[in-house]
Design an enzyme around this catalytic site. Structure first.
Site, short mmCIF file in Angstrom:
data_model
loop_
_atom_site.label_atom_id
_atom_site.label_comp_id
_atom_site.label_asym_id
_atom_site.label_seq_id
_atom_site.Cartn_x
_atom_site.Cartn_y
_atom_site.Cartn_z
N CYS A 1 7.59 -3.44 3.29
CA CYS A 1 9.03 -3.31 3.08
C CYS A 1 9.64 -2.36 4.11
CB CYS A 1 9.33 -2.83 1.66
SG CYS A 1 8.96 -4.10 0.43
N ASN B 1 10.67 -7.23 -7.83
CA ASN B 1 9.42 -7.82 -7.37
C ASN B 1 9.17 -9.11 -8.14
OD1 ASN B 1 8.99 -5.99 -9.53
ND2 ASN B 1 6.80 -5.89 -9.11
N CYS C 1 6.64 0.10 0.00
CA CYS C 1 5.36 -0.15 0.65
C CYS C 1 5.56 -0.33 2.15
CB CYS C 1 4.69 -1.38 0.04
SG CYS C 1 5.35 -2.95 0.62
N GLU D 1 6.16 -11.79 -8.63
CA GLU D 1 4.75 -12.08 -8.37
C GLU D 1 4.50 -13.58 -8.48
OE1 GLU D 1 2.59 -9.35 -10.89
OE2 GLU D 1 3.29 -7.65 -9.68
N GLU E 1 12.30 -4.75 -2.55
CA GLU E 1 13.12 -4.38 -1.39
C GLU E 1 13.29 -5.56 -0.44
OE1 GLU E 1 10.43 -2.96 -2.68
OE2 GLU E 1 10.23 -0.86 -2.12
N CYS F 1 8.01 -8.07 -2.78
CA CYS F 1 8.48 -6.81 -3.34
C CYS F 1 10.00 -6.85 -3.53
CB CYS F 1 8.16 -5.66 -2.40
SG CYS F 1 6.42 -5.33 -2.18
N1 THU Z 1 6.11 -3.57 -5.20
C1 THU Z 1 7.45 -3.54 -4.92
O1 THU Z 1 8.22 -4.31 -5.49
N2 THU Z 1 7.91 -2.67 -3.98
C2 THU Z 1 7.11 -1.80 -3.28
O2 THU Z 1 7.57 -1.15 -2.35
C3 THU Z 1 5.71 -1.63 -3.69
C4 THU Z 1 5.13 -2.72 -4.54
C5 THU Z 1 5.59 -4.53 -6.20
C6 THU Z 1 4.76 -5.65 -5.61
C7 THU Z 1 3.89 -6.05 -6.77
O3 THU Z 1 4.59 -6.95 -7.59
C8 THU Z 1 3.69 -4.75 -7.56
O4 THU Z 1 4.76 -3.89 -7.14
C9 THU Z 1 2.37 -4.09 -7.29
O5 THU Z 1 2.16 -3.93 -5.94
#
Ligand code: THU
Length: 263
Positions: free
Chosen positions: A224, A175, A221, A177, A188, A186
């Site tokens: 994804c 991930n 999520c 940000e 994935e 994210c």
């Molecule tokens: N995140 C992921 O990388 N994958 C997911 O399937 C769920 C959320 C990350 C996005 C963000 O940087 C942090 O987790 C909180 O949502």
């Protein structure tokens, strides 16, 4: 073409334009029919491609710059010295980089760079693969290592994944940000976007391994799930359940029954 020292920006720009045109053909744009791509040049002359990846759910579309930048972070490289665009640089791409503070002002219509005088000579594309081939048993432990590359200063929730190909090679995703949260990607979707940007088609994908050490119930999520389903609904996803428990495995289409398609 390999040059030894720095090269005039105009000469490199011509080469980058040729590259970005080639990369553009990999864009996934079934809805707009308007491909777009970015090439990020690194300080040693290696480069990273990024293509536009559209989603049937339009707002989940991954812009080329975000795609390339998140690939760079997952591959452990942030030493970007120029960004070359297949289309004129748009306001949103400019803002994306400005907010990260990685490239100052010098620009022409299709190039942003911090180095007005010279750039490194172009080398090969940066390899998108994690070292070595993995067995199924190694997938989750290595995804845990990949998560160390996550850039998650806002959530402190690092996620790592590996998209394993049928030939055993693996593409890492983390991930990434952004000060503007809507531009966070994210792990994935990062791996998915990297695969497509490097021309690795969904038919070559074997499995996805996913780990977030802070969440032993972690699952992809909804966004994804949607993107994965648009490309490979039958893909098995191995989810880390912590050191004590075996991973859970679910196919993407079992995670998002009735996922949205745009006919
Ligand atoms: N995140 C992921 O990388 N994958 C997911 O399937 C769920 C959320 C990350 C996005 C963000 O940087 C942090 O987790 C909180 O949502």
């Amino acid at each position: 073409m390999i040059h030894e020292g720095p090269v005039a920006v105009s000469a490199i720009l011509q080469q980058l334009r040729t590259l970005v045109r080639e990369v553009k053909s990999r864009a996934y744009v079934p809805y707009s029919g308007r491909p777009a791509a970015v090439v990020l040049l690194l300080s040693d002359g290696a480069w990273i491609p990024g293509v536009r990846v559209e989603s049937a759910s339009f707002s989940l579309t991954i812009p080329p710059l975000q795609n390339a930048w998140t690939t760079a972070v997952a591959l452990g490289r942030r030493d970007i010295v120029a960004a070359a665009f297949s289309e004129p640089v748009d306001v949103s791409s400019r803002a994306f980089l400005e907010e990260l503070g990685i490239l100052p002002e010098v620009e022409c219509a299709d190039l942003l760079t911090a180095s007005p005088e010279a750039l490194p000579g172009l080398r090969e594309p940066l390899t998108p693969f994690w070292n070595g081939q993995l067995t199924l048993q190694q997938g989750i432990p290595v995804a845990r290592q990949v998560a160390r590359r996550a850039w998650a200063p806002h959530s402190d929730f690092p996620v790592g994944c590996l998209l394993q190909l049928k030939d055993g090679r693996c593409i890492p995703g983390v991930n990434v940000e952004h000060p503007d949260w809507t531009r966070t990607l994210c792990a994935e979707r990062n791996a998915l976007g990297t695969a497509l940007s490097y021309g690795i088609t969904p038919a070559a994908w074997q499995a996805l391994f996913l780990s977030c050490l802070k969440d032993t119930q972690g699952t992809p999520c909804g966004a994804c799930r949607q993107l994965l389903a648009e490309h490979r609904p039958d893909l098995p996803v191995w989810m880390d359940r912590g050191l004590e428990n075996p991973p859970q495995i679910l196919r993407v289409d079992a995670m998002l029954p009735g996922f949205f398609v745009l006919q």
